[in-house]
Design a protein around this motif. Sequence first.
Motif, PDB file in Angstrom:
ATOM      1  N   VAL A   1      68.506  -4.546 110.143  1.00  0.00           N
ATOM      2  CA  VAL A   1      68.801  -4.307 111.553  1.00  0.00           C
ATOM      3  C   VAL A   1      70.316  -4.200 111.694  1.00  0.00           C
ATOM      4  O   VAL A   1      71.050  -5.120 111.327  1.00  0.00           O
ATOM      5  N   ALA A   2      70.756  -3.039 112.181  1.00  0.00           N
ATOM      6  CA  ALA A   2      72.180  -2.783 112.358  1.00  0.00           C
ATOM      7  C   ALA A   2      72.454  -2.575 113.847  1.00  0.00           C
ATOM      8  O   ALA A   2      71.553  -2.646 114.670  1.00  0.00           O
ATOM      9  N   GLY A   3      73.689  -2.317 114.192  1.00  0.00           N
ATOM     10  CA  GLY A   3      74.036  -1.942 115.568  1.00  0.00           C
ATOM     11  C   GLY A   3      74.337  -3.110 116.482  1.00  0.00           C
ATOM     12  O   GLY A   3      74.589  -4.237 116.039  1.00  0.00           O
ATOM     13  N   CYS A   4      74.278  -2.838 117.781  1.00  0.00           N
ATOM     14  CA  CYS A   4      74.801  -3.791 118.761  1.00  0.00           C
ATOM     15  C   CYS A   4      73.890  -4.993 119.001  1.00  0.00           C
ATOM     16  O   CYS A   4      74.384  -6.068 119.333  1.00  0.00           O
ATOM     17  N   VAL A   5      72.567  -4.856 118.812  1.00  0.00           N
ATOM     18  CA  VAL A   5      71.703  -6.048 118.912  1.00  0.00           C
ATOM     19  C   VAL A   5      72.011  -6.965 117.729  1.00  0.00           C
ATOM     20  O   VAL A   5      72.081  -8.194 117.874  1.00  0.00           O
ATOM     21  N   ALA A   6      72.232  -6.366 116.569  1.00  0.00           N
ATOM     22  CA  ALA A   6      72.589  -7.151 115.383  1.00  0.00           C
ATOM     23  C   ALA A   6      73.862  -7.935 115.638  1.00  0.00           C
ATOM     24  O   ALA A   6      73.966  -9.122 115.319  1.00  0.00           O
ATOM     25  N   GLN A   7      74.838  -7.277 116.247  1.00  0.00           N
ATOM     26  CA  GLN A   7      76.108  -7.946 116.538  1.00  0.00           C
ATOM     27  C   GLN A   7      75.901  -9.093 117.526  1.00  0.00           C
ATOM     28  O   GLN A   7      76.460 -10.166 117.378  1.00  0.00           O
ATOM     29  N   ALA A   8      75.075  -8.830 118.549  1.00  0.00           N
ATOM     30  CA  ALA A   8      74.901  -9.822 119.611  1.00  0.00           C
ATOM     31  C   ALA A   8      74.054 -11.008 119.156  1.00  0.00           C
ATOM     32  O   ALA A   8      74.303 -12.141 119.554  1.00  0.00           O
ATOM     33  N   GLU A   9      73.042 -10.747 118.333  1.00  0.00           N
ATOM     34  CA  GLU A   9      72.080 -11.815 118.020  1.00  0.00           C
ATOM     35  C   GLU A   9      72.217 -12.383 116.610  1.00  0.00           C
ATOM     36  O   GLU A   9      71.706 -13.466 116.329  1.00  0.00           O
ATOM     37  N   GLY A  10      72.841 -11.634 115.726  1.00  0.00           N
ATOM     38  CA  GLY A  10      73.093 -12.134 114.366  1.00  0.00           C
ATOM     39  C   GLY A  10      71.835 -12.615 113.659  1.00  0.00           C
ATOM     40  O   GLY A  10      70.776 -11.987 113.749  1.00  0.00           O
ATOM     41  N   ARG A  11      71.935 -13.743 113.001  1.00  0.00           N
ATOM     42  CA  ARG A  11      70.823 -14.284 112.198  1.00  0.00           C
ATOM     43  C   ARG A  11      69.589 -14.601 113.028  1.00  0.00           C
ATOM     44  O   ARG A  11      68.483 -14.717 112.488  1.00  0.00           O
ATOM     45  N   GLU A  12      69.782 -14.803 114.317  1.00  0.00           N
ATOM     46  CA  GLU A  12      68.665 -15.087 115.213  1.00  0.00           C
ATOM     47  C   GLU A  12      67.552 -14.039 115.054  1.00  0.00           C
ATOM     48  O   GLU A  12      66.364 -14.353 115.175  1.00  0.00           O
ATOM     49  N   ILE A  13      67.939 -12.811 114.734  1.00  0.00           N
ATOM     50  CA  ILE A  13      66.949 -11.737 114.553  1.00  0.00           C
ATOM     51  C   ILE A  13      66.010 -12.067 113.387  1.00  0.00           C
ATOM     52  O   ILE A  13      64.801 -11.876 113.468  1.00  0.00           O
ATOM     53  N   ILE A  14      66.585 -12.581 112.304  1.00  0.00           N
ATOM     54  CA  ILE A  14      65.764 -12.896 111.128  1.00  0.00           C
ATOM     55  C   ILE A  14      64.829 -14.069 111.430  1.00  0.00           C
ATOM     56  O   ILE A  14      63.686 -14.104 110.980  1.00  0.00           O
ATOM     57  N   ARG A  15      65.319 -14.985 112.259  1.00  0.00           N
ATOM     58  CA  ARG A  15      64.467 -16.120 112.635  1.00  0.00           C
ATOM     59  C   ARG A  15      63.278 -15.618 113.459  1.00  0.00           C
ATOM     60  O   ARG A  15      62.137 -15.984 113.228  1.00  0.00           O
ATOM     61  N   ARG A  16      63.578 -14.709 114.396  1.00  0.00           N
ATOM     62  CA  ARG A  16      62.527 -14.200 115.277  1.00  0.00           C
ATOM     63  C   ARG A  16      61.620 -13.200 114.559  1.00  0.00           C
ATOM     64  O   ARG A  16      60.432 -13.099 114.865  1.00  0.00           O
ATOM     65  N   ALA A  17      62.171 -12.459 113.621  1.00  0.00           N
ATOM     66  CA  ALA A  17      61.394 -11.443 112.895  1.00  0.00           C
ATOM     67  C   ALA A  17      61.704 -11.551 111.404  1.00  0.00           C
ATOM     68  O   ALA A  17      62.578 -10.869 110.882  1.00  0.00           O
ATOM     69  N   PRO A  18      60.977 -12.433 110.698  1.00  0.00           N
ATOM     70  CA  PRO A  18      61.294 -12.694 109.282  1.00  0.00           C
ATOM     71  C   PRO A  18      61.102 -11.476 108.373  1.00  0.00           C
ATOM     72  O   PRO A  18      61.514 -11.509 107.208  1.00  0.00           O
ATOM     73  N   VAL A  19      60.500 -10.413 108.901  1.00  0.00           N
ATOM     74  CA  VAL A  19      60.338  -9.184 108.119  1.00  0.00           C
ATOM     75  C   VAL A  19      61.701  -8.549 107.825  1.00  0.00           C
ATOM     76  O   VAL A  19      61.848  -7.757 106.890  1.00  0.00           O
ATOM     77  N   VAL A  20      62.722  -8.937 108.603  1.00  0.00           N
ATOM     78  CA  VAL A  20      64.056  -8.353 108.436  1.00  0.00           C
ATOM     79  C   VAL A  20      64.757  -8.962 107.224  1.00  0.00           C
ATOM     80  O   VAL A  20      64.789 -10.177 107.053  1.00  0.00           O
ATOM     81  N   ASP A  21      65.308  -8.091 106.371  1.00  0.00           N
ATOM     82  CA  ASP A  21      65.987  -8.558 105.162  1.00  0.00           C
ATOM     83  C   ASP A  21      67.474  -8.773 105.375  1.00  0.00           C
ATOM     84  O   ASP A  21      68.082  -9.602 104.715  1.00  0.00           O
TER      85      ASP A  21
END
Length: 458
Positions: free
Chosen positions: A82-102
Amino acid sequence: MKKAFIKSYGCQMNVYDSGRMADVVAEQGYSETATAEDADLIILNTCHIREKAAEKVYSELGRLRALKRDRAEAGIDTTIVVAGCVAQAEGREIIRRAPVVDAVVGPGSYHRLPDLIEQAQARRKGVDAEFDQVEKFAALPRPDASRIRSRGVSAFVTVQEGCDKFCSFCVVPYTRGGELSRPVAAVLDEARAVLEAGVREITLIGQNVNAYHGEGPDGRTWSLGDLIRAVADLPGVARIRYTTSHPRDMSDDLVAAHAEIPSLMPYLHLPVQAGADRVLKAMNRRHTADEYRRLIESIRAARPDIALSSDFIVGFPGETDSEFEDTLRIAAEIGFASSFSFKYSPRPGTPAADIGDQVPETLKSERLQRLQAQLEHDRQAFNRATVGQVLEVLVEKEGRHPGQLNGKTPYLQQVQVTGAAAQPGELVTVRVTGTAPNSLFAEAVEPMRAGSPLVAAA
Ligand code: SAH
Ligand code: SF4
Ligand code: F3S
Protein backbone atom coordinates in the motif's frame (compact mmCIF):
# COMPACT_ATOMS: atom_id res chain seq x y z
CA MET A 1 9.17 -12.33 -16.07
CA LYS A 2 7.54 -11.15 -12.85
CA LYS A 3 4.54 -8.87 -13.20
CA ALA A 4 3.41 -5.79 -11.29
CA PHE A 5 -0.08 -4.30 -11.12
CA ILE A 6 -0.16 -0.69 -9.95
CA LYS A 7 -3.45 1.05 -9.27
CA SER A 8 -3.91 4.80 -8.79
CA TYR A 9 -6.67 6.23 -6.63
CA GLY A 10 -5.76 9.90 -6.49
CA CYS A 11 -4.79 13.13 -8.18
CA GLN A 12 -2.38 13.74 -11.06
CA MET A 13 0.58 13.54 -8.69
CA ASN A 14 -0.66 10.15 -7.57
CA VAL A 15 -0.94 9.00 -11.20
CA TYR A 16 2.56 10.35 -11.87
CA ASP A 17 3.91 8.50 -8.82
CA SER A 18 2.35 5.24 -10.07
CA GLY A 19 4.25 5.63 -13.32
CA ARG A 20 7.49 6.29 -11.48
CA MET A 21 6.88 3.27 -9.23
CA ALA A 22 6.60 1.22 -12.43
CA ASP A 23 10.03 2.58 -13.44
CA VAL A 24 11.48 1.67 -10.03
CA VAL A 25 10.19 -1.91 -9.92
CA ALA A 26 11.08 -2.44 -13.61
CA GLU A 27 14.71 -2.25 -12.48
CA GLN A 28 13.90 -5.13 -10.14
CA GLY A 29 12.57 -7.21 -13.05
CA TYR A 30 8.83 -6.49 -12.85
CA SER A 31 6.92 -5.65 -16.03
CA GLU A 32 3.58 -3.86 -15.73
CA THR A 33 0.31 -5.74 -16.14
CA ALA A 34 -3.23 -4.35 -16.39
CA THR A 35 -4.89 -6.89 -14.07
CA ALA A 36 -4.34 -7.89 -10.45
CA GLU A 37 -5.07 -11.57 -11.21
CA ASP A 38 -1.76 -12.25 -12.96
CA ALA A 39 0.38 -9.94 -10.82
CA ASP A 40 3.19 -11.10 -8.53
CA LEU A 41 3.36 -7.62 -7.08
CA ILE A 42 0.30 -5.45 -6.40
CA ILE A 43 0.73 -1.80 -5.46
CA LEU A 44 -2.31 0.21 -4.39
CA ASN A 45 -1.38 3.86 -4.70
CA THR A 46 -3.95 5.41 -2.39
CA CYS A 47 -5.58 8.80 -1.82
CA HIS A 48 -6.62 10.28 1.53
CA ILE A 49 -8.34 13.45 0.34
CA ARG A 50 -11.92 12.44 1.16
CA GLU A 51 -13.26 9.64 3.32
CA LYS A 52 -14.67 7.77 0.32
CA ALA A 53 -11.30 7.76 -1.41
CA ALA A 54 -9.56 6.43 1.68
CA GLU A 55 -12.14 3.71 2.35
CA LYS A 56 -11.88 2.33 -1.20
CA VAL A 57 -8.50 0.83 -0.40
CA TYR A 58 -9.88 -1.34 2.40
CA SER A 59 -12.60 -2.82 0.21
CA GLU A 60 -10.00 -3.52 -2.46
CA LEU A 61 -7.75 -5.20 0.13
CA GLY A 62 -10.68 -7.45 1.06
CA ARG A 63 -10.87 -8.67 -2.54
CA LEU A 64 -7.10 -9.08 -2.75
CA ARG A 65 -7.08 -11.30 0.34
CA ALA A 66 -9.03 -13.95 -1.59
CA LEU A 67 -6.84 -13.51 -4.65
CA LYS A 68 -3.64 -13.90 -2.66
CA ARG A 69 -4.99 -17.03 -0.98
CA ASP A 70 -6.00 -18.63 -4.29
CA ARG A 71 -2.62 -17.91 -5.79
CA ALA A 72 -0.85 -19.26 -2.68
CA GLU A 73 -2.85 -22.49 -3.01
CA ALA A 74 -1.46 -22.76 -6.55
CA GLY A 75 2.03 -22.24 -5.12
CA ILE A 76 2.51 -18.65 -6.31
CA ASP A 77 3.50 -15.79 -4.02
CA THR A 78 1.87 -12.38 -4.23
CA THR A 79 3.35 -9.29 -2.60
CA ILE A 80 0.92 -6.53 -1.71
CA VAL A 81 2.09 -2.97 -1.10
CA VAL A 82 0.00 0.00 0.00
CA ALA A 83 1.55 3.25 -1.19
CA GLY A 84 0.35 6.85 -1.42
CA CYS A 85 -1.35 9.25 0.94
CA VAL A 86 -3.36 6.72 3.02
CA ALA A 87 -0.07 4.91 3.61
CA GLN A 88 1.50 8.16 4.77
CA ALA A 89 -1.43 9.00 7.03
CA GLU A 90 -1.99 5.58 8.59
CA GLY A 91 1.42 3.89 8.39
CA ARG A 92 1.67 0.47 10.05
CA GLU A 93 -1.94 0.74 11.19
CA ILE A 94 -2.87 -0.48 7.69
CA ILE A 95 -1.04 -3.77 8.24
CA ARG A 96 -2.76 -4.21 11.58
CA ARG A 97 -6.17 -3.64 9.99
CA ALA A 98 -5.38 -5.64 6.84
CA PRO A 99 -2.68 -8.27 7.50
CA VAL A 100 -2.74 -9.23 3.81
CA VAL A 101 -0.55 -6.15 3.24
CA ASP A 102 3.17 -6.89 3.04
CA ALA A 103 4.56 -3.36 3.01
CA VAL A 104 3.49 0.24 3.36
CA VAL A 105 5.31 3.13 1.74
CA GLY A 106 4.65 6.86 1.74
CA PRO A 107 4.72 9.15 -1.32
CA GLY A 108 8.10 10.54 -0.30
CA SER A 109 10.00 7.25 -0.18
CA TYR A 110 8.87 4.95 -2.99
CA HIS A 111 12.36 4.98 -4.49
CA ARG A 112 13.01 2.44 -1.71
CA LEU A 113 10.42 -0.02 -3.05
CA PRO A 114 12.92 -2.68 -4.27
CA ASP A 115 14.51 -2.85 -0.85
CA LEU A 116 11.15 -2.97 0.91
CA ILE A 117 9.75 -5.64 -1.38
CA GLU A 118 12.80 -7.81 -0.82
CA GLN A 119 12.55 -7.40 2.93
CA ALA A 120 8.85 -8.19 2.90
CA GLN A 121 9.40 -11.29 0.76
CA ALA A 122 12.26 -12.51 2.96
CA ARG A 123 10.56 -11.92 6.27
CA ARG A 124 7.07 -12.84 5.11
CA LYS A 125 5.56 -10.25 7.35
CA GLY A 126 4.57 -6.67 7.01
CA VAL A 127 7.28 -4.05 6.86
CA ASP A 128 7.01 -0.34 6.51
CA ALA A 129 9.34 2.20 5.05
CA GLU A 130 10.49 5.47 6.42
CA PHE A 131 7.86 8.12 5.87
CA ASP A 132 10.22 11.04 5.76
CA GLN A 133 9.89 13.76 3.22
CA VAL A 134 13.14 12.88 1.46
CA GLU A 135 14.48 13.95 -1.90
CA LYS A 136 13.34 10.84 -3.72
CA PHE A 137 13.65 12.29 -7.20
CA ALA A 138 17.43 12.06 -7.34
CA ALA A 139 17.11 8.34 -6.54
CA LEU A 140 14.57 7.58 -9.28
CA PRO A 141 15.58 6.17 -12.66
CA ARG A 142 14.96 8.24 -15.81
CA PRO A 143 11.35 7.70 -16.98
CA ASP A 144 11.21 4.60 -19.17
CA ALA A 145 10.61 5.59 -22.81
CA SER A 146 8.36 2.67 -23.72
CA ARG A 147 6.20 3.20 -20.64
CA ILE A 148 5.87 6.88 -21.42
CA ARG A 149 5.02 6.20 -25.07
CA SER A 150 2.44 3.58 -24.14
CA ARG A 151 0.58 6.26 -22.16
CA GLY A 152 0.17 8.49 -25.21
CA VAL A 153 1.24 11.89 -26.45
CA SER A 154 0.84 13.69 -23.14
CA ALA A 155 2.89 13.30 -19.94
CA PHE A 156 3.03 14.69 -16.43
CA VAL A 157 6.27 16.02 -14.99
CA THR A 158 6.28 16.74 -11.26
CA VAL A 159 7.96 20.06 -10.52
CA GLN A 160 6.84 20.65 -6.96
CA GLU A 161 5.45 18.53 -4.16
CA GLY A 162 3.73 19.19 -0.88
CA CYS A 163 1.91 22.26 0.31
CA ASP A 164 2.37 25.00 2.90
CA LYS A 165 -1.11 26.49 2.56
CA PHE A 166 -2.92 24.49 5.23
CA CYS A 167 -6.46 25.02 3.97
CA SER A 168 -8.46 23.98 7.02
CA PHE A 169 -10.22 21.08 5.24
CA CYS A 170 -7.22 19.50 3.54
CA VAL A 171 -4.93 16.58 4.37
CA VAL A 172 -2.32 17.29 1.71
CA PRO A 173 0.09 19.33 3.89
CA TYR A 174 0.12 16.35 6.28
CA THR A 175 0.35 13.50 3.78
CA ARG A 176 2.68 15.19 1.32
CA GLY A 177 4.55 17.41 3.71
CA GLY A 178 5.85 20.91 3.11
CA GLU A 179 6.43 22.53 -0.24
CA LEU A 180 9.46 21.21 -2.07
CA SER A 181 10.48 22.41 -5.55
CA ARG A 182 12.68 20.29 -7.79
CA PRO A 183 15.74 22.03 -9.24
CA VAL A 184 15.22 23.45 -12.75
CA ALA A 185 17.90 21.19 -14.27
CA ALA A 186 16.15 18.05 -12.93
CA VAL A 187 12.79 19.14 -14.32
CA LEU A 188 14.24 20.00 -17.74
CA ASP A 189 16.11 16.71 -17.86
CA GLU A 190 12.93 14.76 -17.18
CA ALA A 191 11.01 16.90 -19.70
CA ARG A 192 13.67 16.11 -22.33
CA ALA A 193 13.38 12.40 -21.53
CA VAL A 194 9.62 12.33 -22.09
CA LEU A 195 9.91 14.45 -25.26
CA GLU A 196 12.54 12.07 -26.62
CA ALA A 197 10.06 9.25 -25.94
CA GLY A 198 7.60 10.95 -28.31
CA VAL A 199 5.49 13.06 -25.96
CA ARG A 200 4.22 16.37 -27.41
CA GLU A 201 2.32 17.81 -24.45
CA ILE A 202 3.84 18.30 -21.01
CA THR A 203 1.77 19.08 -17.94
CA LEU A 204 3.88 20.43 -15.10
CA ILE A 205 2.29 19.20 -11.90
CA GLY A 206 2.44 19.94 -8.20
CA GLN A 207 -0.03 20.16 -5.30
CA ASN A 208 0.53 23.90 -5.38
CA VAL A 209 2.35 24.17 -8.70
CA ASN A 210 2.40 27.95 -9.04
CA ALA A 211 4.24 28.24 -5.71
CA TYR A 212 7.18 26.67 -7.59
CA HIS A 213 10.50 28.23 -6.59
CA GLY A 214 13.26 25.95 -7.84
CA GLU A 215 16.98 26.39 -7.89
CA GLY A 216 18.00 27.58 -11.36
CA PRO A 217 21.18 26.63 -13.20
CA ASP A 218 22.19 30.29 -12.81
CA GLY A 219 21.98 30.06 -9.01
CA ARG A 220 18.86 32.22 -8.98
CA THR A 221 15.48 30.96 -7.70
CA TRP A 222 13.20 30.38 -10.69
CA SER A 223 9.44 30.94 -10.66
CA LEU A 224 6.94 28.76 -12.51
CA GLY A 225 6.84 31.41 -15.26
CA ASP A 226 10.62 31.12 -15.71
CA LEU A 227 10.35 27.34 -15.80
CA ILE A 228 7.55 27.37 -18.39
CA ARG A 229 9.63 29.66 -20.62
CA ALA A 230 12.52 27.16 -20.47
CA VAL A 231 10.27 24.16 -21.16
CA ALA A 232 8.79 26.03 -24.15
CA ASP A 233 12.30 26.21 -25.65
CA LEU A 234 12.85 22.43 -25.56
CA PRO A 235 12.77 20.73 -28.97
CA GLY A 236 9.59 18.77 -29.68
CA VAL A 237 7.25 20.39 -27.17
CA ALA A 238 3.93 21.38 -28.77
CA ARG A 239 1.86 22.14 -25.70
CA ILE A 240 2.47 23.06 -22.07
CA ARG A 241 -0.01 22.99 -19.21
CA TYR A 242 0.34 23.20 -15.43
CA THR A 243 -1.82 22.20 -12.48
CA THR A 244 -2.94 22.76 -9.68
CA SER A 245 -2.58 26.42 -8.91
CA HIS A 246 -3.58 28.41 -5.86
CA PRO A 247 -5.13 31.85 -6.47
CA ARG A 248 -2.71 33.45 -4.01
CA ASP A 249 0.32 32.30 -6.01
CA MET A 250 -0.91 33.50 -9.40
CA SER A 251 1.91 36.02 -9.94
CA ASP A 252 1.92 38.77 -12.58
CA ASP A 253 4.84 37.01 -14.23
CA LEU A 254 2.81 33.80 -14.62
CA VAL A 255 -0.21 35.69 -15.92
CA ALA A 256 2.09 37.42 -18.44
CA ALA A 257 3.40 34.02 -19.58
CA HIS A 258 -0.12 33.26 -20.82
CA ALA A 259 0.05 36.26 -23.12
CA GLU A 260 3.59 35.60 -24.34
CA ILE A 261 4.11 31.86 -24.81
CA PRO A 262 2.15 30.34 -27.69
CA SER A 263 2.70 26.75 -26.54
CA LEU A 264 1.30 27.52 -23.06
CA MET A 265 -2.30 26.40 -23.49
CA PRO A 266 -5.15 28.81 -22.77
CA TYR A 267 -6.55 26.72 -19.94
CA LEU A 268 -6.20 27.24 -16.21
CA HIS A 269 -7.39 25.15 -13.29
CA LEU A 270 -7.73 27.63 -10.47
CA PRO A 271 -9.89 26.27 -7.64
CA VAL A 272 -12.10 28.82 -5.91
CA GLN A 273 -13.77 26.28 -3.52
CA ALA A 274 -16.52 28.65 -2.35
CA GLY A 275 -18.07 32.04 -3.06
CA ALA A 276 -18.68 33.51 0.41
CA ASP A 277 -15.91 35.45 2.15
CA ARG A 278 -16.73 34.04 5.58
CA VAL A 279 -16.43 30.49 4.27
CA LEU A 280 -13.23 31.27 2.34
CA LYS A 281 -11.76 32.68 5.52
CA ALA A 282 -12.80 29.66 7.59
CA MET A 283 -11.26 27.48 4.88
CA ASN A 284 -8.04 29.50 5.28
CA ARG A 285 -7.94 30.13 1.53
CA ARG A 286 -6.42 33.58 2.16
CA HIS A 287 -8.37 35.46 -0.51
CA THR A 288 -11.84 36.95 -0.85
CA ALA A 289 -14.38 36.26 -3.58
CA ASP A 290 -13.74 39.69 -5.10
CA GLU A 291 -9.99 39.16 -5.12
CA TYR A 292 -10.63 35.97 -7.07
CA ARG A 293 -12.91 37.85 -9.50
CA ARG A 294 -10.25 40.53 -10.07
CA LEU A 295 -7.60 37.88 -10.62
CA ILE A 296 -9.75 36.23 -13.28
CA GLU A 297 -10.22 39.63 -14.92
CA SER A 298 -6.47 40.16 -15.14
CA ILE A 299 -5.91 36.65 -16.53
CA ARG A 300 -8.62 37.21 -19.14
CA ALA A 301 -7.05 40.55 -20.03
CA ALA A 302 -3.76 38.75 -20.72
CA ARG A 303 -5.35 35.86 -22.61
CA PRO A 304 -8.95 36.63 -23.59
CA ASP A 305 -9.78 33.13 -24.84
CA ILE A 306 -8.56 31.35 -21.67
CA ALA A 307 -10.78 28.54 -20.40
CA LEU A 308 -11.06 28.28 -16.63
CA SER A 309 -11.79 25.34 -14.41
CA SER A 310 -12.29 25.02 -10.68
CA ASP A 311 -12.84 22.79 -7.66
CA PHE A 312 -15.70 23.44 -5.26
CA ILE A 313 -16.59 22.19 -1.80
CA VAL A 314 -20.20 22.39 -0.63
CA GLY A 315 -21.36 22.00 2.95
CA PHE A 316 -18.22 23.28 4.64
CA PRO A 317 -18.97 23.45 8.40
CA GLY A 318 -21.35 26.32 9.13
CA GLU A 319 -22.16 27.04 5.46
CA THR A 320 -25.56 28.78 5.38
CA ASP A 321 -28.08 28.78 2.53
CA SER A 322 -27.09 32.28 1.53
CA GLU A 323 -23.39 31.43 1.62
CA PHE A 324 -24.10 28.50 -0.66
CA GLU A 325 -25.96 30.89 -2.98
CA ASP A 326 -22.75 32.94 -3.12
CA THR A 327 -20.96 29.88 -4.44
CA LEU A 328 -23.63 29.36 -7.12
CA ARG A 329 -23.31 33.03 -8.03
CA ILE A 330 -19.54 33.10 -8.45
CA ALA A 331 -19.68 29.92 -10.54
CA ALA A 332 -22.32 31.42 -12.84
CA GLU A 333 -20.47 34.74 -13.12
CA ILE A 334 -17.19 33.19 -14.15
CA GLY A 335 -18.63 30.46 -16.35
CA PHE A 336 -16.16 27.62 -15.85
CA ALA A 337 -15.40 25.38 -18.82
CA SER A 338 -15.06 22.40 -16.48
CA SER A 339 -15.19 21.76 -12.73
CA PHE A 340 -14.92 19.26 -9.94
CA SER A 341 -17.26 19.59 -6.99
CA PHE A 342 -17.40 17.70 -3.74
CA LYS A 343 -19.33 17.42 -0.52
CA TYR A 344 -17.18 18.48 2.40
CA SER A 345 -15.64 15.40 4.00
CA PRO A 346 -14.20 15.83 7.53
CA ARG A 347 -10.62 14.56 7.59
CA PRO A 348 -9.01 13.42 10.82
CA GLY A 349 -6.35 15.84 12.04
CA THR A 350 -7.49 18.82 9.96
CA PRO A 351 -8.84 21.93 11.78
CA ALA A 352 -12.20 21.98 9.96
CA ALA A 353 -13.04 18.49 11.21
CA ASP A 354 -13.24 19.92 14.73
CA ILE A 355 -15.68 22.71 13.89
CA GLY A 356 -18.90 21.80 15.69
CA ASP A 357 -21.29 23.13 13.10
CA GLN A 358 -21.24 20.29 10.52
CA VAL A 359 -23.80 20.52 7.72
CA PRO A 360 -26.22 17.54 7.56
CA GLU A 361 -25.51 15.01 4.83
CA THR A 362 -28.89 15.45 3.09
CA LEU A 363 -28.34 19.21 2.81
CA LYS A 364 -24.84 18.66 1.43
CA SER A 365 -26.27 16.31 -1.22
CA GLU A 366 -28.97 18.80 -2.15
CA ARG A 367 -26.44 21.61 -2.51
CA LEU A 368 -24.07 19.47 -4.51
CA GLN A 369 -26.85 18.58 -6.92
CA ARG A 370 -27.76 22.23 -7.45
CA LEU A 371 -24.15 23.29 -7.92
CA GLN A 372 -23.46 20.46 -10.33
CA ALA A 373 -26.49 21.40 -12.43
CA GLN A 374 -25.10 24.94 -12.68
CA LEU A 375 -21.56 23.74 -13.50
CA GLU A 376 -22.85 21.33 -16.13
CA HIS A 377 -24.88 24.11 -17.72
CA ASP A 378 -21.76 26.30 -17.88
CA ARG A 379 -19.63 23.51 -19.30
CA GLN A 380 -22.13 22.85 -22.09
CA ALA A 381 -22.37 26.58 -22.80
CA PHE A 382 -18.60 26.78 -23.10
CA ASN A 383 -18.56 23.81 -25.48
CA ARG A 384 -21.33 25.29 -27.63
CA ALA A 385 -19.43 28.57 -27.83
CA THR A 386 -16.55 26.79 -29.57
CA VAL A 387 -18.80 25.59 -32.41
CA GLY A 388 -17.73 27.35 -35.63
CA GLN A 389 -14.27 28.18 -34.27
CA VAL A 390 -11.06 27.12 -36.00
CA LEU A 391 -8.76 25.42 -33.48
CA GLU A 392 -5.70 23.22 -33.35
CA VAL A 393 -6.20 19.67 -32.15
CA LEU A 394 -3.44 17.49 -30.75
CA VAL A 395 -4.16 14.03 -32.18
CA GLU A 396 -4.16 11.26 -29.54
CA LYS A 397 -5.45 8.19 -31.37
CA GLU A 398 -7.65 6.89 -34.15
CA GLY A 399 -11.36 7.53 -33.67
CA ARG A 400 -14.19 5.05 -33.37
CA HIS A 401 -15.05 5.15 -37.07
CA PRO A 402 -12.68 4.77 -40.02
CA GLY A 403 -11.17 8.09 -41.04
CA GLN A 404 -11.87 9.62 -37.64
CA LEU A 405 -9.22 10.89 -35.24
CA ASN A 406 -9.48 11.63 -31.52
CA GLY A 407 -7.65 14.44 -29.83
CA LYS A 408 -7.90 17.51 -27.65
CA THR A 409 -8.46 21.19 -28.30
CA PRO A 410 -6.34 23.80 -26.49
CA TYR A 411 -9.25 24.02 -24.00
CA LEU A 412 -8.89 20.31 -23.08
CA GLN A 413 -12.09 19.37 -24.89
CA GLN A 414 -12.12 15.86 -26.31
CA VAL A 415 -12.82 16.10 -30.06
CA GLN A 416 -13.56 13.70 -32.91
CA VAL A 417 -12.08 14.93 -36.16
CA THR A 418 -13.02 13.86 -39.68
CA GLY A 419 -11.21 14.61 -42.92
CA ALA A 420 -7.66 14.57 -41.62
CA ALA A 421 -4.87 12.05 -42.10
CA ALA A 422 -2.52 12.44 -39.16
CA GLN A 423 -0.59 10.39 -36.63
CA PRO A 424 -0.90 10.60 -32.86
CA GLY A 425 1.21 13.54 -31.69
CA GLU A 426 0.52 15.69 -34.76
CA LEU A 427 -1.42 18.93 -34.63
CA VAL A 428 -4.30 19.33 -37.08
CA THR A 429 -6.33 22.45 -37.71
CA VAL A 430 -10.08 21.90 -37.49
CA ARG A 431 -13.36 23.72 -37.53
CA VAL A 432 -15.69 22.67 -34.71
CA THR A 433 -19.04 21.56 -36.14
CA GLY A 434 -21.02 20.32 -33.15
CA THR A 435 -21.14 19.06 -29.60
CA ALA A 436 -21.97 15.77 -27.87
CA PRO A 437 -22.41 15.50 -24.09
CA ASN A 438 -18.72 14.86 -23.48
CA SER A 439 -16.96 15.75 -26.71
CA LEU A 440 -16.96 17.91 -29.82
CA PHE A 441 -17.18 17.09 -33.52
CA ALA A 442 -14.90 18.81 -35.99
CA GLU A 443 -13.72 18.77 -39.60
CA ALA A 444 -10.15 19.26 -40.69
CA VAL A 445 -9.39 22.48 -42.51
CA GLU A 446 -6.24 23.85 -44.15
CA PRO A 447 -3.73 24.98 -41.53
CA MET A 448 -4.09 28.64 -40.61
CA ARG A 449 -1.69 31.01 -42.29
CA ALA A 450 -1.10 34.58 -41.32
CA GLY A 451 -3.36 36.75 -43.45
CA SER A 452 -5.57 33.85 -44.57
CA PRO A 453 -9.30 34.44 -44.43
CA LEU A 454 -9.63 31.64 -41.85
CA VAL A 455 -7.60 33.54 -39.32
CA ALA A 456 -9.80 36.56 -39.80
CA ALA A 457 -12.92 34.42 -39.43
CA ALA A 458 -11.67 32.57 -36.34
N1 SAH B 1 -3.97 21.85 -4.32
C1 SAH B 1 -5.23 21.96 -4.86
C2 SAH B 1 -6.19 20.81 -4.64
C3 SAH B 1 -5.86 19.61 -3.84
S1 SAH B 1 -7.12 18.49 -3.47
C4 SAH B 1 -5.86 23.28 -4.43
O1 SAH B 1 -5.26 24.08 -3.81
O2 SAH B 1 -7.01 23.53 -4.74
C5 SAH B 1 -8.30 18.61 -4.77
C6 SAH B 1 -9.62 19.14 -4.33
O3 SAH B 1 -10.23 18.27 -3.43
C7 SAH B 1 -9.58 20.46 -3.63
O4 SAH B 1 -9.44 21.54 -4.50
C8 SAH B 1 -10.88 20.47 -2.89
O5 SAH B 1 -11.91 21.02 -3.69
C9 SAH B 1 -11.16 19.00 -2.65
N2 SAH B 1 -11.00 18.65 -1.26
C10 SAH B 1 -9.87 18.69 -0.51
N3 SAH B 1 -10.13 18.31 0.75
C11 SAH B 1 -11.45 18.03 0.83
C12 SAH B 1 -12.34 17.62 1.88
N4 SAH B 1 -11.89 17.43 3.11
N5 SAH B 1 -13.64 17.43 1.55
C13 SAH B 1 -14.10 17.64 0.30
N6 SAH B 1 -13.32 18.03 -0.71
C14 SAH B 1 -12.02 18.24 -0.46
FE1 SF4 C 1 -4.83 21.36 0.13
FE2 SF4 C 1 -5.11 23.97 0.19
FE3 SF4 C 1 -2.72 22.93 -0.22
FE4 SF4 C 1 -4.57 22.75 -2.10
S1 SF4 C 1 -3.63 24.64 -1.34
S2 SF4 C 1 -3.24 21.11 -1.40
S3 SF4 C 1 -6.44 22.52 -0.93
S4 SF4 C 1 -3.91 22.76 1.65
FE1 F3S D 1 -5.10 12.29 -2.76
FE2 F3S D 1 -2.66 12.52 -1.89
FE3 F3S D 1 -3.33 13.50 -4.24
S1 F3S D 1 -4.47 12.74 -0.69
S2 F3S D 1 -5.43 14.09 -3.94
S3 F3S D 1 -3.34 11.37 -3.68
S4 F3S D 1 -1.89 14.36 -2.81
